[in-house]
Design a protein around this motif. Structure first.
Motif, mmCIF file in Angstrom:
data_model
loop_
_atom_site.group_PDB
_atom_site.id
_atom_site.type_symbol
_atom_site.label_atom_id
_atom_site.label_comp_id
_atom_site.label_asym_id
_atom_site.label_seq_id
_atom_site.Cartn_x
_atom_site.Cartn_y
_atom_site.Cartn_z
ATOM 1 N N PHE A 118 0.814 -1.114 0.150
ATOM 2 C CA PHE A 118 -0.038 0.003 -0.019
ATOM 3 C C PHE A 118 0.825 1.225 -0.016
ATOM 4 O O PHE A 118 0.553 2.286 -0.995
ATOM 5 C CB PHE A 118 -0.883 0.072 1.261
ATOM 6 N N ALA A 119 1.899 1.105 1.071
ATOM 7 C CA ALA A 119 2.657 2.563 1.026
ATOM 8 C C ALA A 119 3.751 2.694 -0.120
ATOM 9 O O ALA A 119 3.668 4.013 -0.685
ATOM 10 C CB ALA A 119 3.563 2.467 2.147
ATOM 11 N N LEU A 120 4.050 1.832 -0.856
ATOM 12 C CA LEU A 120 4.970 2.056 -1.800
ATOM 13 C C LEU A 120 4.521 2.000 -3.471
ATOM 14 O O LEU A 120 4.819 2.570 -3.988
ATOM 15 C CB LEU A 120 6.192 0.938 -1.947
ATOM 16 N N ALA A 121 3.249 1.300 -3.380
ATOM 17 C CA ALA A 121 2.521 1.432 -4.702
ATOM 18 C C ALA A 121 1.299 2.138 -4.762
ATOM 19 O O ALA A 121 0.843 2.437 -5.938
ATOM 20 C CB ALA A 121 2.340 -0.162 -5.016
ATOM 21 N N TYR A 122 0.527 2.330 -3.682
ATOM 22 C CA TYR A 122 -0.628 2.904 -3.877
ATOM 23 C C TYR A 122 -1.055 4.118 -3.031
ATOM 24 O O TYR A 122 -1.991 4.905 -3.546
ATOM 25 C CB TYR A 122 -1.642 1.782 -3.380
ATOM 26 N N SER A 123 -0.372 4.415 -1.954
ATOM 27 C CA SER A 123 -0.761 5.427 -1.177
ATOM 28 C C SER A 123 -0.771 6.880 -1.949
ATOM 29 O O SER A 123 -1.459 7.843 -1.469
ATOM 30 C CB SER A 123 0.224 5.600 -0.049
ATOM 31 N N LEU A 148 -6.991 0.633 -0.696
ATOM 32 C CA LEU A 148 -7.727 -0.322 0.170
ATOM 33 C C LEU A 148 -8.431 -1.353 -0.290
ATOM 34 O O LEU A 148 -8.036 -2.543 0.167
ATOM 35 C CB LEU A 148 -8.585 0.453 1.076
ATOM 36 N N MET A 149 -8.935 -1.129 -1.473
ATOM 37 C CA MET A 149 -9.633 -2.392 -2.008
ATOM 38 C C MET A 149 -8.547 -3.421 -2.574
ATOM 39 O O MET A 149 -8.827 -4.710 -2.681
ATOM 40 C CB MET A 149 -10.519 -2.005 -3.273
ATOM 41 N N VAL A 150 -7.647 -2.847 -3.325
ATOM 42 C CA VAL A 150 -6.667 -3.818 -3.734
ATOM 43 C C VAL A 150 -6.062 -4.457 -2.653
ATOM 44 O O VAL A 150 -5.606 -5.624 -2.850
ATOM 45 C CB VAL A 150 -5.391 -2.886 -4.525
ATOM 46 N N GLY A 176 1.697 -9.144 -9.016
ATOM 47 C CA GLY A 176 2.342 -8.815 -10.417
ATOM 48 C C GLY A 176 1.651 -9.305 -11.462
ATOM 49 O O GLY A 176 1.609 -8.654 -12.733
ATOM 50 N N VAL A 177 0.725 -10.329 -11.524
ATOM 51 C CA VAL A 177 0.127 -10.652 -12.660
ATOM 52 C C VAL A 177 -1.112 -9.493 -13.041
ATOM 53 O O VAL A 177 -1.256 -9.417 -14.258
ATOM 54 C CB VAL A 177 -0.503 -12.168 -12.465
ATOM 55 N N ASN A 178 -1.516 -9.042 -11.950
ATOM 56 C CA ASN A 178 -2.878 -8.168 -12.182
ATOM 57 C C ASN A 178 -2.373 -6.753 -12.094
ATOM 58 O O ASN A 178 -3.551 -5.820 -12.112
ATOM 59 C CB ASN A 178 -3.963 -8.486 -11.261
ATOM 60 N N TRP A 179 -1.334 -6.307 -12.171
ATOM 61 C CA TRP A 179 -0.926 -5.106 -11.937
ATOM 62 C C TRP A 179 -1.379 -4.292 -12.769
ATOM 63 O O TRP A 179 -2.000 -3.274 -12.354
ATOM 64 C CB TRP A 179 0.655 -4.988 -11.791
ATOM 65 N N GLN A 180 -1.526 -4.535 -14.115
ATOM 66 C CA GLN A 180 -2.055 -3.502 -14.886
ATOM 67 C C GLN A 180 -3.469 -3.052 -14.842
ATOM 68 O O GLN A 180 -3.908 -2.018 -14.932
ATOM 69 C CB GLN A 180 -1.503 -3.777 -16.295
ATOM 70 N N GLN A 181 -4.252 -4.284 -14.361
ATOM 71 C CA GLN A 181 -5.534 -3.914 -14.284
ATOM 72 C C GLN A 181 -5.959 -2.994 -13.027
ATOM 73 O O GLN A 181 -7.099 -2.346 -12.936
ATOM 74 C CB GLN A 181 -6.373 -5.280 -14.203
ATOM 75 N N TRP A 182 -5.152 -3.171 -12.093
ATOM 76 C CA TRP A 182 -5.461 -2.501 -10.798
ATOM 77 C C TRP A 182 -4.887 -1.241 -10.777
ATOM 78 O O TRP A 182 -4.972 -0.516 -9.638
ATOM 79 C CB TRP A 182 -4.686 -3.372 -9.667
ATOM 80 N N LEU A 183 -4.307 -0.545 -11.893
ATOM 81 C CA LEU A 183 -3.978 0.570 -11.714
ATOM 82 C C LEU A 183 -5.089 1.549 -12.004
ATOM 83 O O LEU A 183 -4.941 2.873 -11.558
ATOM 84 C CB LEU A 183 -3.045 0.901 -13.035
#
Length: 505
Positions: free
Chosen positions: A16-21, A92-94, A124-131
């Motif tokens: 969360f902190a490194l990728a989404y916050s 949070l959802m991710v 890693g597999v779903n990274w692009q969809q979760w952007l």
């Protein structure tokens, strides 16, 4: 709050902190959903036909995502929440979706290490969809909850399993991906029936099995619970129609998965690892796992967007069998077979949990806004692809927008929002609601085809908004034309308006 659970929480918090916050809100899907949500809140009703696009005004609208849209619109327009809270909710959802699939792996493998590895693989597999922030994230979370309940003994007690119909009811009012939840339950039920048949060797005894009948009864109850929505049985028809809509084929994310895509390369790597691990695994290979896994793999080859449903299953099967293989090679017992201090709750772990959660919250703009009063501007929270400068020009009238407006579909939702939904746009990203002929003409116009002028006349388009990044040919044609003049320009966009000179007619 044990050492192992603290490690599990730490892994999720770092993601969360490194990728989404601080990840900026993607511009494409977000605004269309907020616009529909605001319209529902204003009218206190669900529109029967497409309400925002004049050229699609007669198209019946079955909006399965209405609940999520209302929630997103409420968060957006509530003081103290806004964009920062939407950004936090996205992450949070991710993280909750990863936590759910990680918990399923942990229960089945009895290894927090492989649980962390598993939700890392899923990410890693779903990274692009979760952007992208969109209602589908609710579907991903609920899908992983179904996975957790169906594949773990701890969460598969009868009292818990019968919460799945309740989940299906809520899901059907948040997003159309509820169909994937039913598909997963059907795959698990069918696979479980094959496992029982293999074991007892009798179709009659298999059909009489209590566990098999319970699974199919659960599937039936969940399918019925889906009907508790404003559209009734029409919601089933709508899901089929969206997949078959001709406009969908032009959307990149609905295209078949190929190795030219990063998510295709990630999926191929995981699939090769799956093949090797399943061949070597000492753990029994159950049809209840493999049938839905390979079914979702086939769907992903058909449409890359289906990777949302393949990734959690692939991570679960791969890591649970890899954990069994690892224990066989290292001859290590399960944690549950030995007295392990890492499973004993203690005060240090409780303190660590509080520190991790507080620090994670404080890394987010919403946490800083709530705790410290530090508000970030929309420019800092929105993706750099969002036409913020153009939006300001539209809002103050610098760029006039009379009549039908041609604009990139991925910008339409944002431009509609900044104009208070007064902009009469040709299209938006709800392509399944747009007449195929209109969508085909839109694609031809954006490409700058030879008949672009005739199409503009046909739709009485007097304002054309173009993206410098993607609409270079159309910009050249409009620049060379005597019928249009440049009205506005910034580093992202150029706006052309129909000239008022006599030669423009």
């Amino acid at each position: 709050m044990t050492r192992r659970s603290t490690l599990f929480l730490l892994g999720l918090s770092l993601i969360f902190a490194l990728a989404y916050s601080r990840q900026r809100l993607w511009h494409s899907d977000l605004w269309d959903h907020i616009n529909y949500g605001q319209l529902i809140l204003q009218t206190r009703s669900l529109p029967e036909t497409e309400p925002l696009l004049p050229l699609a005004a007669e198209t019946p609208m079955i909006n399965a995502a209405w609940g999520a849209q209302v929630l997103m619109a409420t968060v957006y327009q509530t003081d103290g929440l806004g964009l920062a809270a939407l950004q936090f909710g996205h992450g949070l959802m991710v993280v909750l979706a990863l936590a759910t699939v990680g918990r399923a792996i942990w229960v089945r493998s009895d290894s927090v290490t492989f649980a962390v590895l598993g939700f890392g693989i899923c990410l890693g597999v779903n990274w692009q969809q979760w952007l992208i922030i969109r209602p589908q994230l609710f579907g991903v979370l609920f899908y992983n909850i179904v996975l957790l309940v169906c594949f773990t003994s701890v969460y598969s007690r009868t009292s818990i399993r019968w919460l799945l119909p309740v989940l299906s009811f809520v899901w059907a009012n948040l997003h159309g991906s509820w169909a994937m939840g039913l598909t997963l339950i059907a795959g698990v039920a069918s696979g479980h029936g094959l496992d029982v048949l293999w074991r007892v060797g009798s179709i009659r005894r298999t059909l009489g099995s209590r566990s098999v009948r319970r699974m199919f009864l659960l599937l039936s109850a969940s399918a019925v619970a889906v009907l508790l929505n404003p559209y009734g049985t029409d919601i089933y028809r709508a899901v089929v129609q969206v997949g078959r809509h001709p406009n969908i084929t032009s959307m990149y994310e609905w295209a078949p998965l190929t190795l030219n895509m990063r998510q295709g390369q990630a999926s191929a790597t995981v699939f090769v690892a799956l093949t090797v691990v399943l061949c070597l695994s000492p753990k029994r290979r159950r049809a209840a796992e493999l049938l839905p896994l390979f079914g979702m793999a086939v769907l992903t080859l058909w449409s890359s967007r289906m990777i949302n449903w393949f990734a959690p299953l692939a991570a679960f099967v791969l890591t649970t069998h890899a954990a069994a293989l690892w224990r066989r090679w290292t001859r290590r017992p399960k944690y549950s077979d030995q007295a392990n201090a890492s499973d004993v709750p203690n005060n240090s772990c409780r303190i660590a949990w509080v520190v991790i959660l507080v620090m994670t919250f404080m890394t987010s703009p919403w946490g800083q806004q709530t705790m410290l009063g530090r508000r970030k501007s929309p420019d800092q929270l929105l993706s750099i692809q969002t036409p913020v400068k153009l939006g300001r020009a539209v809002a103050v009238g610098t760029a006039t927008t009379d009549g039908i407006v041609l604009a990139p579909a991925e910008w339409s939702g944002y431009l509609s929002q900044v104009s208070n939904q007064k902009l009469k746009l040709m299209v938006n990203l709800h392509v399944h609601l747009i007449p195929p002929a209109v969508w085909a003409d839109y694609l031809a116009l954006i490409r700058g085809d030879d008949e672009w002028q005739e199409r503009l006349r046909q739709y009485k388009i007097s304002t054309v908004i173009t993206s410098k990044a993607t609409d270079g040919r159309l910009i050249q044609r409009l620049t060379a034309s005597d019928r249009f003049c440049r009205q506005y320009e910034d580093n992202q966009a150029v706006v052309f308006a129909l000239s008022s000179s006599p030669d423009s007619n």
